[in-house]
Design a protein around this motif. Structure first.
Motif, short mmCIF file in Angstrom:
data_model
loop_
_atom_site.label_atom_id
_atom_site.label_comp_id
_atom_site.label_asym_id
_atom_site.label_seq_id
_atom_site.Cartn_x
_atom_site.Cartn_y
_atom_site.Cartn_z
N ASN A 87 -7.80 1.41 -0.82
CA ASN A 87 -7.18 0.25 -0.19
C ASN A 87 -6.73 -0.76 -1.25
O ASN A 87 -7.47 -1.05 -2.19
CB ASN A 87 -8.16 -0.43 0.76
N GLN B 157 0.85 -1.20 0.00
CA GLN B 157 0.00 0.00 0.00
C GLN B 157 0.88 1.24 0.00
O GLN B 157 1.80 1.34 0.81
CB GLN B 157 -0.89 0.01 1.25
N ASN C 97 -7.15 -2.70 5.05
CA ASN C 97 -7.91 -1.56 5.53
C ASN C 97 -6.87 -0.56 6.06
O ASN C 97 -6.33 -0.74 7.16
CB ASN C 97 -8.88 -1.96 6.63
#
Lengths: 108, 116
Positions: free
Chosen positions: B58, B51, B67
């Motif tokens: 997400n 990420q 998350n």
């Protein structure tokens, strides 16, 4: 294709003996390379990193040293192993942050 | 200094069910990367998902999703339709964007068991 090789896979060495672990990468030039150690049941700890030939940065003072003799070669060494050097050693390359298959070192 | 905390040493999930692994981190940087790695018994470190902090969406990779709550500095991993092959140690990791080298800081890991 880009790959990372690490050997040996397993090593059992007596206390006081020397150590040499090798890591090489293929398919790239001037990679940033890293040595991590993982003690049993623990996370990974960064030991050394290198941004180029002859350039070594140490993260943790210890009984180990590292060298970068060629662009795609990274070596972890010790002159005299201690029992506390036992662990799982991983080489990594930050192109996609890929890890080698690791070396399980047992110092007896 | 950056720190990564995984507060669940062990988790268990039944096959085909969903499980969520927690990770929190501490940093003063505004841009960085976060990772989840899987380490099976072979001890090979396998990248599961990545990420970028500057992306609000997400990340998702097949049955794996995250998350990412930037304000709360939370980065949890959700595994859907769990399979026996998902059993492994899972490590959360942080990497700054700035700096000469891209050093990873790891959490202590969560051992995931998958039961029939």
């Amino acid at each position: 294709s880009q790959t990372i090789h690490q050997w040996p896979a397993t090593l059992v060495q007596p206390v006081g003996s020397p150590l040499s672990l090798e890591c090489t990468v293929e398919g790239t030039s001037n990679p940033n390379l890293y040595w991590y150690r993982q003690a049993a049941g623990r996370g990974l700890q960064l030991l050394f990193y290198s941004v180029g030939i002859g350039q070594i940065s140490s993260e943790v003072p210890q009984n180990l040293s590292a060298s970068r003799p060629q662009d795609r070669q990274f070596i972890l060494s010790s002159k005299k192993l201690l029992l506390s050097d036992s662990g799982f050693y991983l080489c990594a390359w930050d192109q996609g942050y890929t890890f080698g298959s690791g070396t399980r070192l047992t110092v007896v | 200094a950056q720190t990564v905390t995984q507060s669940q040493p062990e988790m268990s999930v039944q096959e085909a069910e969903t499980v969520t692994l927690s990770c929190t981190y501490d940093t003063s940087e505004s841009d960085y990367y976060l990772f989840w790695y899987k380490q099976p018994p072979s001890r090979q470190m396998i990248l599961v998902i990545r990420q970028e902090a500057y992306k609000q969406q997400n990340a998702t990779e097949n049955r794996f999703s995250v998350n990412f709550q930037k304000a709360a500095k939370s980065f949890s991993l959700k595994i859907s339709d769990s399979q026996l092959g998902d059993a492994a140690m899972y490590f959360c990791a942080y990497r700054p964007i700035t700096g000469t080298a891209s050093k990873l800081t790891f959490g202590t890991g969560t051992r995931l068991q998958v039961t029939l």
